[in-house]
Design a protein around this motif. Sequence first.
Motif, PDB file in Angstrom:
ATOM      1  N   ALA A 165      -5.073  -4.134  -9.044  1.00  0.00           N
ATOM      2  CA  ALA A 165      -4.789  -5.572  -9.162  1.00  0.00           C
ATOM      3  C   ALA A 165      -5.492  -6.360  -8.068  1.00  0.00           C
ATOM      4  CB  ALA A 165      -3.280  -5.809  -9.096  1.00  0.00           C
ATOM      5  N   THR A 166      -5.410  -5.869  -6.825  1.00  0.00           N
ATOM      6  CA  THR A 166      -6.020  -6.566  -5.686  1.00  0.00           C
ATOM      7  C   THR A 166      -7.536  -6.660  -5.852  1.00  0.00           C
ATOM      8  OG1 THR A 166      -4.230  -5.789  -4.254  1.00  0.00           O
ATOM      9  CG2 THR A 166      -6.258  -6.513  -3.163  1.00  0.00           C
ATOM     10  N   GLU A 194      -7.141   5.303  -2.505  1.00  0.00           N
ATOM     11  CA  GLU A 194      -5.696   5.350  -2.651  1.00  0.00           C
ATOM     12  C   GLU A 194      -5.061   4.804  -1.371  1.00  0.00           C
ATOM     13  OE1 GLU A 194      -4.757   9.481  -3.221  1.00  0.00           O
ATOM     14  OE2 GLU A 194      -5.985  10.126  -1.546  1.00  0.00           O
ATOM     15  N   LYS A 195      -3.756   4.430  -1.416  1.00  0.00           N
ATOM     16  CA  LYS A 195      -3.116   3.868  -0.226  1.00  0.00           C
ATOM     17  C   LYS A 195      -1.636   4.222  -0.197  1.00  0.00           C
ATOM     18  CE  LYS A 195      -2.638  -0.228   2.627  1.00  0.00           C
ATOM     19  NZ  LYS A 195      -3.219   0.443   3.807  1.00  0.00           N
ATOM     20  N   GLU A 196      -1.221   4.756   0.940  1.00  0.00           N
ATOM     21  CA  GLU A 196       0.177   5.135   1.123  1.00  0.00           C
ATOM     22  C   GLU A 196       1.099   3.931   0.934  1.00  0.00           C
ATOM     23  OE1 GLU A 196       0.851   8.530   2.248  1.00  0.00           O
ATOM     24  OE2 GLU A 196       2.777   7.987   1.378  1.00  0.00           O
ATOM     25  N   GLY A 197       2.195   4.111   0.195  1.00  0.00           N
ATOM     26  CA  GLY A 197       3.183   3.058   0.026  1.00  0.00           C
ATOM     27  C   GLY A 197       2.898   2.098  -1.104  1.00  0.00           C
ATOM     28  N   PHE A 198       1.728   2.239  -1.745  1.00  0.00           N
ATOM     29  CA  PHE A 198       1.353   1.366  -2.858  1.00  0.00           C
ATOM     30  C   PHE A 198       0.927   2.222  -4.052  1.00  0.00           C
ATOM     31  CE2 PHE A 198       0.878  -1.253   0.861  1.00  0.00           C
ATOM     32  CZ  PHE A 198       1.313  -2.509   0.463  1.00  0.00           C
ATOM     33  N   HIS A 217       6.474   7.770  -3.225  1.00  0.00           N
ATOM     34  CA  HIS A 217       7.324   6.713  -2.646  1.00  0.00           C
ATOM     35  C   HIS A 217       6.482   5.468  -2.357  1.00  0.00           C
ATOM     36  CE1 HIS A 217      11.065   5.397  -0.606  1.00  0.00           C
ATOM     37  NE2 HIS A 217      10.224   4.622   0.063  1.00  0.00           N
ATOM     38  N   THR A 218       6.913   4.323  -2.903  1.00  0.00           N
ATOM     39  CA  THR A 218       6.205   3.063  -2.663  1.00  0.00           C
ATOM     40  C   THR A 218       7.224   1.984  -2.294  1.00  0.00           C
ATOM     41  OG1 THR A 218       6.396   2.196  -4.919  1.00  0.00           O
ATOM     42  CG2 THR A 218       4.570   3.726  -4.489  1.00  0.00           C
ATOM     43  N   PHE A 219       6.712   0.778  -2.006  1.00  0.00           N
ATOM     44  CA  PHE A 219       7.603  -0.333  -1.639  1.00  0.00           C
ATOM     45  C   PHE A 219       8.621  -0.623  -2.741  1.00  0.00           C
ATOM     46  CE2 PHE A 219       6.052  -3.808  -4.287  1.00  0.00           C
ATOM     47  CZ  PHE A 219       4.768  -3.402  -4.622  1.00  0.00           C
ATOM     48  N   ARG A 220       8.326  -0.263  -3.988  1.00  0.00           N
ATOM     49  CA  ARG A 220       9.270  -0.515  -5.091  1.00  0.00           C
ATOM     50  C   ARG A 220      10.508   0.370  -4.976  1.00  0.00           C
ATOM     51  NH1 ARG A 220       4.209  -1.241  -7.138  1.00  0.00           N
ATOM     52  NH2 ARG A 220       3.832  -3.286  -8.088  1.00  0.00           N
ATOM     53  N   ASN A 221      10.343   1.580  -4.419  1.00  0.00           N
ATOM     54  CA  ASN A 221      11.517   2.437  -4.219  1.00  0.00           C
ATOM     55  C   ASN A 221      12.446   1.857  -3.159  1.00  0.00           C
ATOM     56  OD1 ASN A 221       9.010   4.562  -4.771  1.00  0.00           O
ATOM     57  ND2 ASN A 221      10.900   5.057  -5.885  1.00  0.00           N
ATOM     58  N   ASP A 222      11.861   1.153  -2.170  1.00  0.00           N
ATOM     59  CA  ASP A 222      12.689   0.483  -1.167  1.00  0.00           C
ATOM     60  C   ASP A 222      13.444  -0.683  -1.795  1.00  0.00           C
ATOM     61  OD1 ASP A 222       9.993   0.928   1.230  1.00  0.00           O
ATOM     62  OD2 ASP A 222      11.683   2.242   0.727  1.00  0.00           O
ATOM     63  N   MET A 223      12.817  -1.314  -2.796  1.00  0.00           N
ATOM     64  CA  MET A 223      13.402  -2.462  -3.485  1.00  0.00           C
ATOM     65  C   MET A 223      14.514  -2.019  -4.443  1.00  0.00           C
ATOM     66  SD  MET A 223      11.136  -5.147  -5.746  1.00  0.00           S
ATOM     67  CE  MET A 223       9.766  -5.129  -4.627  1.00  0.00           C
ATOM     68  N   TYR A 224      14.316  -0.852  -5.089  1.00  0.00           N
ATOM     69  CA  TYR A 224      15.247  -0.345  -6.106  1.00  0.00           C
ATOM     70  C   TYR A 224      15.157   1.179  -6.082  1.00  0.00           C
ATOM     71  CZ  TYR A 224      17.230   0.313 -10.833  1.00  0.00           C
ATOM     72  OH  TYR A 224      17.984   0.704 -11.926  1.00  0.00           O
ATOM     73  N   ASP A 225      16.191   1.834  -5.538  1.00  0.00           N
ATOM     74  CA  ASP A 225      16.074   3.277  -5.281  1.00  0.00           C
ATOM     75  C   ASP A 225      16.026   4.131  -6.554  1.00  0.00           C
ATOM     76  OD1 ASP A 225      19.565   3.848  -4.265  1.00  0.00           O
ATOM     77  OD2 ASP A 225      18.673   2.952  -6.064  1.00  0.00           O
ATOM     78  N   LEU A 226      16.356   3.532  -7.703  1.00  0.00           N
ATOM     79  CA  LEU A 226      16.275   4.291  -8.967  1.00  0.00           C
ATOM     80  C   LEU A 226      14.926   4.127  -9.666  1.00  0.00           C
ATOM     81  CD1 LEU A 226      19.851   3.664 -10.422  1.00  0.00           C
ATOM     82  CD2 LEU A 226      18.989   5.709  -9.275  1.00  0.00           C
ATOM     83  N   GLN A 284      -2.075  -8.583  -3.245  1.00  0.00           N
ATOM     84  CA  GLN A 284      -2.472  -8.742  -1.845  1.00  0.00           C
ATOM     85  C   GLN A 284      -2.334  -7.417  -1.088  1.00  0.00           C
ATOM     86  OE1 GLN A 284      -3.717 -11.675  -0.825  1.00  0.00           O
ATOM     87  NE2 GLN A 284      -3.376 -12.466  -2.892  1.00  0.00           N
ATOM     88  N   THR A 285      -2.545  -6.309  -1.782  1.00  0.00           N
ATOM     89  CA  THR A 285      -2.448  -5.009  -1.115  1.00  0.00           C
ATOM     90  C   THR A 285      -3.454  -4.938   0.028  1.00  0.00           C
ATOM     91  OG1 THR A 285      -1.862  -4.004  -3.238  1.00  0.00           O
ATOM     92  CG2 THR A 285      -2.567  -2.500  -1.493  1.00  0.00           C
ATOM     93  N   PRO A 286      -2.987  -4.605   1.249  1.00  0.00           N
ATOM     94  CA  PRO A 286      -3.929  -4.516   2.389  1.00  0.00           C
ATOM     95  C   PRO A 286      -4.876  -3.333   2.220  1.00  0.00           C
ATOM     96  CG  PRO A 286      -1.714  -3.806   3.034  1.00  0.00           C
ATOM     97  CD  PRO A 286      -1.598  -4.337   1.649  1.00  0.00           C
TER      98      PRO A 286
END
Length: 932
Positions: free
Chosen positions: A126-127, A115-119, A74-83, A256-258
């Motif tokens: 990229a960052t 690695e980073k949760e949510g990304f 699960h990443t921020f993209r799933n929040d943007m588009y659940d499919l 800009q991944t933290p």
Amino acid sequence: MSGTFGKGHHLHLIDGSAFIFRAFHALPPLVRKSDGVPIGAVAGFCNMVWKMIQDNKGDDAPTHAAVIFDKGSHTFRNDMYDLYKANRDAMPEDLRPQMPLTRVATEAFNIACKEKEGFEADDIIATLAVQARAAGGRCTIISSDKDLMQLVGGGVEMLDAMKNLRIDREGVFEKFGVYPERVVDVQALAGDSVDNVPGAPGIGIKTAALLINEYGDLESLLERAGEIKQPKRRETLINHAEQIRLSRRLVLLDEQTPLDFTLDDLEVREPDADVLLPFLAEMEFRTLSRRVAEVLGRDAPAIADTPAIADAPQVAEVAFDTASYERVGDAAALQRWIDRIYEFGYVAVDTETTGLDEMICELVGISLAVEAGQACYIPLIHKASRGDDLFGSDELAEGQMPVEQVLEMLRPMLEDPAILKIGQNMKYDLKVFAQLGITVGPIDDTMLMSYAMHAGLHNHGMDALCERYLGHTPIPIKPLLGAGKSAVTFDKVPLDEAVPYAAEDADITLRLWQVFKPQLHKVGVTQVYETLERPLVPVLAQMERSGIKVDRDTLSRMSNAFAQKMAALEDEIYGLAGRKFNVGSPKQLGEILFDEMALEGGKKGKTGAYATGADVLEDLATLHELPARILDWRQLSKLKSTYTDALQEHINKDTGRVHTCYSIAGASTGRLASTDPNLQNIPIRSEEGRRIREAFVAEQGKTLVALDYSQIELRILAHIADIPALKEAFARGDDIHAMTASEMFDVPMEDMTPDIRRRAKAINFGVIYGISGFGLARNLRIPRAEAQGFIDRYFERFPGIRTYMDDTKAFAKEHGYVQTLFGRKINTPNIGAKGPQAGFAARAAINAPIQGTAADVIRRAMIRMPAAIADLPARMLLQVHDELLFEVDEGHEAALINAAREVMENANDPVVKLAVKLTVDAGQGKNWAEAH
């Protein structure tokens, strides 16, 4: 170089997930022997990481490095588009426990593991890449993931480690048709079926690139969509504008991944032997442990041998459901299969054709499978009707893609070194695709896997393997094609019947691979398969396609000459028999020999006719001239029908050459068999047989060159049986048959006669084949008692040979197989049989390690040959047991002989060190007879 990351520094970012999935799908399933934990992906991952460490030295060496992983699904993209990525299959069960082990492996190699949760890993890459570029340093992203190509440029490049291919701005343009800064615009339009990015329906990469290049960027395109002339394209862009914008946000990497670390934290550190070697030992990676220990200057850790507890995957439990197989009839459906193949990293491939001659048949369709029970068939030229009546139509059936389009879509995958192509008798499919300009590789071959494990137990055809190892009877081909005059070719089979049959072949092949691949290691034949069987396939395919020129006029003249000689022999036979009869009739011959001439040994079969086979006539030839002349007549008759007449039918009308077909899995000893036509059985002992080779000629401006191992099997016998007298004779370069004769018959070398030498030669070779007194009597046409006396004396003079024979028979009885020096296993299921079969099985077991080792040697030479002669205007045409035949441009004969001889004489190295040096005789000429 240390300090703050900046100019002069080089950052390597390894896409860890890509490495893991590539390793998992490209390598056979592997378990840790001690506890059955799956470790195949971890093994591949560690090997790839170690290779990266070893390969990147000098100016290209990284100063900073990290392996980047995906933390979760699960990443921020799933929040943007659940499919987003919703269509991804669940992670394979045997890969799940390996994921954490790859993190441990990375740390064991002393490489930063991030690695980073949510990304996603791509966002972290990229960052870091953008940070490295801003600091004035270089960055190499080690991945082939197209999503990362938007980052390339300004000191950032990509490296596809599998292909050793660097991807710069031009490389990105070649892939997408735009430069990196516009890649996300193209991806937004084209979408991504793998990640379930919707994109613009009906717009692919090429169209997307054309639009972006015309309008500058995605936003400009969407604002001016009303200007587009094509109605369908215009409506798609207007109606799906927000979906396209969403797609762009999904494919755009977050630069800009933290992060809770800096570039300086990624400084390269040397592996710590005290950490790395114990980890490799714990994983039971013997080979890699040895390699790493050698580089680090340490002793390799001891790894205990424990029994394997995991069995092959139970693919037989997946039901065969032919109704579920897919017929692929359009580009979108085919692309979905190609995407799945890239997801898995392997595919089972099978072709359907109009015939069995790959040089002239047409490709009718292609089958693919990536999972047991899931397969497809891509029909290409099926006709609308069967065509088995007067009004049969040549019109194509509906729902088939153009051949050119299918091949263009499949070509990159079929030629991609990162995708394993699995086949059953893959040499056939390789040649079919080669005729269409596609070079398929790398490959696995289930037929050859079975052959490596089960030689001597059963045949290795797909139907037999399927029934034996999968418990399933495949759909038969005969009911589809018909029989006799009403038989049709596969292109006339209706599609609803063709799809289940063809797709099932790919499904079966995939399942056999899943069963066999892990068993190779358990049976101990991985090295045989990997070094002797699989690499030979493309070599033979190329030889068969090259073929050899045959002079039709020469064959015609020989055929006439043989006919005249046969007529003369018939007159002689009539004189000896006292009357005329049909020389070709076994029944009439039997009556003359046993009724009229009253010769001994006549036995009648069930039909009431006397047996007059070669063995009977050879026995009788020691007593009377007539059987000997019959044998001579039969040999001429066979030469005429099999070669001088039939060879003319095999000349390809386009190439003017004969293209034989080699069977790799025919003989259990590893010897190749040649068919359609058989060029390995041309007799060379008789003058007439030798003359057949005169019809095999070089092209204008070229020469035929033959290289032949000198007495290879006797040399191997001297080594295996440890015969000092033979080894010394070979070392001195003596005439080995004369030496044997001298030893056996107490005849000084200077008093040797051709007849005595001939007898010694027959015994030398006879012993290798476990010949009996009966057999030698037939060969020399002498009484059996005299022949048996020769054999007894032979064993007295060379007692090591009797010891070898006894030891080999005992080993075969205990283990059920014998082995060549290279580890090839030849099963001996009949070694415990009673009666006449027992003698045959024992002789076969005695001969197999010698003949098999010789076969392995020439296989190794053939596999190395293409690279050795690559710079010469030459090609390898034929293999006839111990001989290789080449065609070379005039003036380059010596260079070819030197290169080929070097390969052949050292083919056993470095695996087997022979006590007797192998030697090769060379000849050349305008035809094969001269060269030989």
